[in-house]
Design a protein around this motif. Sequence first.
Motif, short mmCIF file in Angstrom:
data_model
loop_
_atom_site.label_atom_id
_atom_site.label_comp_id
_atom_site.label_asym_id
_atom_site.label_seq_id
_atom_site.Cartn_x
_atom_site.Cartn_y
_atom_site.Cartn_z
N ASN A 20 0.83 -1.21 0.00
CA ASN A 20 0.00 0.00 0.00
C ASN A 20 0.86 1.26 0.00
O ASN A 20 0.59 2.22 -0.73
N VAL A 21 1.93 1.25 0.79
CA VAL A 21 2.85 2.40 0.83
C VAL A 21 3.52 2.58 -0.52
O VAL A 21 3.64 3.70 -1.04
N LYS A 22 3.95 1.48 -1.11
CA LYS A 22 4.62 1.54 -2.41
C LYS A 22 3.67 2.08 -3.48
O LYS A 22 4.07 2.90 -4.32
N GLU A 50 -3.73 6.60 2.83
CA GLU A 50 -3.40 6.72 4.25
C GLU A 50 -4.46 6.07 5.12
O GLU A 50 -4.14 5.40 6.11
N SER A 51 -5.72 6.24 4.76
CA SER A 51 -6.82 5.62 5.52
C SER A 51 -6.73 4.09 5.44
O SER A 51 -6.97 3.39 6.43
N LYS A 52 -6.38 3.59 4.26
CA LYS A 52 -6.19 2.14 4.11
C LYS A 52 -5.04 1.67 5.00
O LYS A 52 -5.13 0.61 5.63
N GLY A 53 -3.99 2.47 5.07
CA GLY A 53 -2.86 2.14 5.93
C GLY A 53 -3.26 2.10 7.40
O GLY A 53 -2.80 1.24 8.16
N ASP A 54 -4.11 3.03 7.81
CA ASP A 54 -4.59 3.02 9.19
C ASP A 54 -5.34 1.73 9.50
O ASP A 54 -5.26 1.21 10.62
N GLY A 55 -6.05 1.22 8.51
CA GLY A 55 -6.76 -0.05 8.69
C GLY A 55 -5.79 -1.19 8.94
O GLY A 55 -6.05 -2.07 9.79
N ILE A 84 6.34 2.36 9.35
CA ILE A 84 5.80 2.30 7.99
C ILE A 84 4.62 3.25 7.85
O ILE A 84 4.47 3.96 6.85
N ASP A 85 3.78 3.29 8.88
CA ASP A 85 2.62 4.19 8.85
C ASP A 85 3.05 5.65 8.82
O ASP A 85 2.37 6.49 8.23
N ASP A 86 4.18 5.96 9.46
CA ASP A 86 4.69 7.34 9.44
C ASP A 86 4.97 7.81 8.01
O ASP A 86 4.77 8.98 7.69
#
Length: 206
Positions: A20-22, A50-55, A84-86
């Motif tokens: 997701n980050v990539k 970012e919202s997906k990452g929070d999930g 990673i979330d940062d």
Amino acid sequence: MFSRNKKDQFGALLHDMTTNVKEAADYFSSFSVEKPEDVTIFAQTVNEYESKGDGFVYQMIVQLNDTFITPIEREDLLELTNRIDDVLDGMEKAALSFEICHMTHLNDYISQMTAEICQATENIAEAVDCIFNKQLQKVNDYSKNIKQNESKCDDLYREALLELFRVEEDPIRLIRYQTVYEDLEAIINFCEDVAKTLNSIVMKNA
């Protein structure tokens, strides 16, 4: 060190996080402006990543709470997740700055910095997969690559600021570009923090 089921459980989740980050970084680095409203669409799309990452972060916390034995120390798993979330949080902040500052022209410095960020996230994704494939030496190699991305971005950041304060006479434009440069620099620093966390995990589990 690794049990298969736990490795698959946490490794799969971290793989999804780094993918997701990539993908967010790929979108970020390929962004171009054709009309003013494109910047708003850009910020909204990065916010969705970012919202997906929070999930994923929430899923990791649930899994850690529900698992008695983890493949590596749970504190390390949580630290890696947060770092990673940062990176995603940094992208969201930068995308918002693009929108607030009405960045309708992306110069070469911005393009080159986002390219380095994109490469860093690719290295992060590869390194995290290597953790759970027990290829620890490769993790160090990818961490070195991330450091090189960070170093190149630092050089670009300094050059961009020097050029900006040398030639820009409009104070509003100066503030806009300075803000964006600083936000991009923050993202690559977050990427380096991920590399440091990965190195720490390797040292503990080698």
